[in-house]
Design a protein around this motif. Structure first.
Motif, PDB file in Angstrom:
ATOM      1  N   LYS A  61       0.831  -1.208   0.000  1.00  0.00           N
ATOM      2  CA  LYS A  61       0.000   0.000   0.000  1.00  0.00           C
ATOM      3  C   LYS A  61       0.863   1.255   0.000  1.00  0.00           C
ATOM      4  CE  LYS A  61      -3.619   2.346   2.647  1.00  0.00           C
ATOM      5  NZ  LYS A  61      -4.488   2.271   3.851  1.00  0.00           N
ATOM      6  N   LYS A  62       1.938   1.257   0.792  1.00  0.00           N
ATOM      7  CA  LYS A  62       2.816   2.427   0.848  1.00  0.00           C
ATOM      8  C   LYS A  62       3.442   2.710  -0.507  1.00  0.00           C
ATOM      9  CE  LYS A  62       4.050   2.032   5.746  1.00  0.00           C
ATOM     10  NZ  LYS A  62       5.146   1.770   6.718  1.00  0.00           N
ATOM     11  N   MET A  63       3.726   1.653  -1.274  1.00  0.00           N
ATOM     12  CA  MET A  63       4.335   1.833  -2.595  1.00  0.00           C
ATOM     13  C   MET A  63       3.285   1.950  -3.698  1.00  0.00           C
ATOM     14  SD  MET A  63       7.661  -0.721  -2.434  1.00  0.00           S
ATOM     15  CE  MET A  63       6.719  -2.217  -2.062  1.00  0.00           C
ATOM     16  N   LYS A  64       2.002   1.921  -3.343  1.00  0.00           N
ATOM     17  CA  LYS A  64       0.885   2.013  -4.290  1.00  0.00           C
ATOM     18  C   LYS A  64       0.924   0.867  -5.303  1.00  0.00           C
ATOM     19  CE  LYS A  64       0.782   7.058  -3.880  1.00  0.00           C
ATOM     20  NZ  LYS A  64       0.883   8.360  -4.583  1.00  0.00           N
ATOM     21  N   VAL A  65       1.237  -0.311  -4.783  1.00  0.00           N
ATOM     22  CA  VAL A  65       1.303  -1.515  -5.610  1.00  0.00           C
ATOM     23  C   VAL A  65       0.056  -2.343  -5.350  1.00  0.00           C
ATOM     24  CG1 VAL A  65       2.553  -3.659  -6.077  1.00  0.00           C
ATOM     25  CG2 VAL A  65       3.818  -1.547  -5.572  1.00  0.00           C
ATOM     26  N   ASN A  66      -0.638  -2.720  -6.419  1.00  0.00           N
ATOM     27  CA  ASN A  66      -1.852  -3.515  -6.306  1.00  0.00           C
ATOM     28  C   ASN A  66      -1.508  -4.962  -5.974  1.00  0.00           C
ATOM     29  OD1 ASN A  66      -4.168  -5.272  -7.462  1.00  0.00           O
ATOM     30  ND2 ASN A  66      -5.023  -3.210  -7.435  1.00  0.00           N
ATOM     31  N   TYR A  67      -2.272  -5.556  -5.061  1.00  0.00           N
ATOM     32  CA  TYR A  67      -1.987  -6.934  -4.656  1.00  0.00           C
ATOM     33  C   TYR A  67      -2.116  -7.903  -5.831  1.00  0.00           C
ATOM     34  CZ  TYR A  67      -2.549 -11.545  -2.566  1.00  0.00           C
ATOM     35  OH  TYR A  67      -2.425 -12.872  -2.280  1.00  0.00           O
ATOM     36  N   PHE A  68      -3.022  -7.640  -6.744  1.00  0.00           N
ATOM     37  CA  PHE A  68      -3.218  -8.540  -7.877  1.00  0.00           C
ATOM     38  C   PHE A  68      -1.946  -8.623  -8.722  1.00  0.00           C
ATOM     39  CE2 PHE A  68      -4.453  -9.334 -12.312  1.00  0.00           C
ATOM     40  CZ  PHE A  68      -5.088 -10.559 -12.157  1.00  0.00           C
ATOM     41  N   ASP A  69      -1.268  -7.490  -8.941  1.00  0.00           N
ATOM     42  CA  ASP A  69      -0.012  -7.497  -9.702  1.00  0.00           C
ATOM     43  C   ASP A  69       1.044  -8.335  -8.980  1.00  0.00           C
ATOM     44  OD1 ASP A  69      -0.852  -5.782 -11.825  1.00  0.00           O
ATOM     45  OD2 ASP A  69      -0.696  -4.086 -10.460  1.00  0.00           O
ATOM     46  N   PHE A  70       1.094  -8.198  -7.677  1.00  0.00           N
ATOM     47  CA  PHE A  70       2.025  -8.996  -6.886  1.00  0.00           C
ATOM     48  C   PHE A  70       1.683 -10.476  -6.988  1.00  0.00           C
ATOM     49  CE2 PHE A  70       2.644 -11.141  -2.762  1.00  0.00           C
ATOM     50  CZ  PHE A  70       4.023 -11.077  -2.651  1.00  0.00           C
ATOM     51  N   LEU A  71       0.386 -10.806  -6.942  1.00  0.00           N
ATOM     52  CA  LEU A  71      -0.050 -12.196  -7.007  1.00  0.00           C
ATOM     53  C   LEU A  71       0.281 -12.826  -8.354  1.00  0.00           C
ATOM     54  CD1 LEU A  71      -1.542 -14.388  -5.391  1.00  0.00           C
ATOM     55  CD2 LEU A  71      -3.678 -13.587  -6.413  1.00  0.00           C
TER      56      LEU A  71
END
Length: 342
Positions: free
Chosen positions: A263-273
């Motif tokens: 969240k702090k880096m504004k990264v979506n969890y779906f992209d990480f997944l």
């Protein structure tokens, strides 16, 4: 009554129900908490605490310049990454699951990378640490340091492969040219503080998931999806190709620990997944190729692995409910993030 109120009421009812479940099955909950605490005490803290302190100290001090000088050119030409990312990626893959995200966050907060590049890095800068995989998984669980080294090598190789494949999606790498570093003593103190907080949070999640697993008693083949340490470091050894697959995936317990960092880096969890599934598949394929080239490795593993259990209706139903619940929680958090950012 609007949907938000109904959603909050349903979630509140679910959490209160869980309190009742923990109370009714207190014996199972206590046993799960005990096992989770022992796991943290005997495996997680000894293997991760010193490594994370050292990695954080290096990345947040001028010592990271050594990685830039040695590996900076390779990272720029092969992976299309700024040379300043070398220490965070290399030490992230060495240190283990939380360290890659924490070190990437450090780059983001110092202005070395932007949110777009952080999203790309988080697709591959996630790996079980060498201390955890080689020692806890290989030496202790599978009885062979060589086995742990093979597992770790394929996890790292899959991450680096994805780093190379995603290089074509990045056209520019904006890096701040006015980077400053704290004194080494200050970087060390900050590293100790951040590491202790991260490990405390990690251990809390492990104990919580151990309590849930103790009560729900999911099938053993579901456990690695929920919590990687209990799933891989168990009495029933996973076939090696699946062990490598799950070690690259990491488990939902580790994923949830990263929500605040993403969240702090504004990264979506779906992209990480997506990155997790890609690395897991690559690790699986790499091991299958390895077993074809060195068939004697399968013969060795066949003596220590046990057959995969078939589905049981009760365990499958309960485990499915648990996974759906985790998915609902994840998407609820993601929806709230989107609303906050919009």
């Amino acid at each position: 009554m609007n949907k938000k109120v109904l959603s909050d009421a349903a979630l509140c009812f679910l959490l209160c129900s869980l309190i009742g479940v923990v109370t009714v099955f207190s014996a199972d909950a206590r046993q799960g908490a005990k096992e989770g605490t022992e796991l943290c005490e005997e495996v997680i803290i000894p293997s991760l605490l010193p490594v994370l302190i050292i990695c954080n100290t290096v990345v947040n001090s001028r010592l990271s310049r050594a990685f830039e000088l040695i590996f900076g050119g390779i990272f720029k030409k092969v992976f299309n990454l700024p040379k300043e990312c070398a220490s965070a990626v290399i030490l992230g893959l060495i240190g283990g699951y939380p360290s890659g995200a924490l070190l990437t966050l450090s780059l983001y907060e110092r202005g070395v990378i932007n949110s777009r590049l952080a999203k790309r890095i988080m697709k591959f800068n996630f790996c079980g640490g060498c201390a955890f995989i080689i020692t806890a998984v290989g030496s202790v669980t599978y009885g062979s340091i060589k086995t742990g080294a093979v597992f770790y090598a394929f996890c790292v190789l899959s991450s680096l492969t994805l780093a190379f494949l995603t290089r074509f999606t990045e056209s520019e790498n904006a890096v701040s040219k006015n980077l400053s570093f704290p004194a080494l003593s200050d970087a060390f103190c900050l590293s100790v503080e951040n590491t202790v907080k991260s490990l405390a949070l990690m251990c809390a999640y492990i104990v919580l998931f151990s309590v849930v697993s103790g009560i729900a008693n999911p099938p053993e083949y579901i456990t690695p999806v929920l919590e990687i340490t209990n799933g891989v470091c168990s009495e029933r050894l996973l076939p090696p190709e699946y062990a490598v697959f799950f070690l690259s995936f990491g488990g939902l317990c580790v994923h949830i620990q990263l929500f605040g960092i993403l969240k702090k880096m504004k990264v979506n969890y779906f992209d990480f997944l997506v990155g997790r599934f890609a690395c897991s598949v690559l690790s699986f394929l790499y091991y299958k190729l390895y077993s074809l080239i060195f068939p004697e490795s399968d013969a060795v593993f066949s003596n220590i692995t046990s057959p995969v259990h078939t589905f049981s209706s009760g365990g499958l139903t309960l485990s499915t409910v648990m996974i759906i619940g985790c998915a609902v929680l994840i998407f609820d958090i993601e929806n709230r993030k989107i609303k906050l950012h919009s």
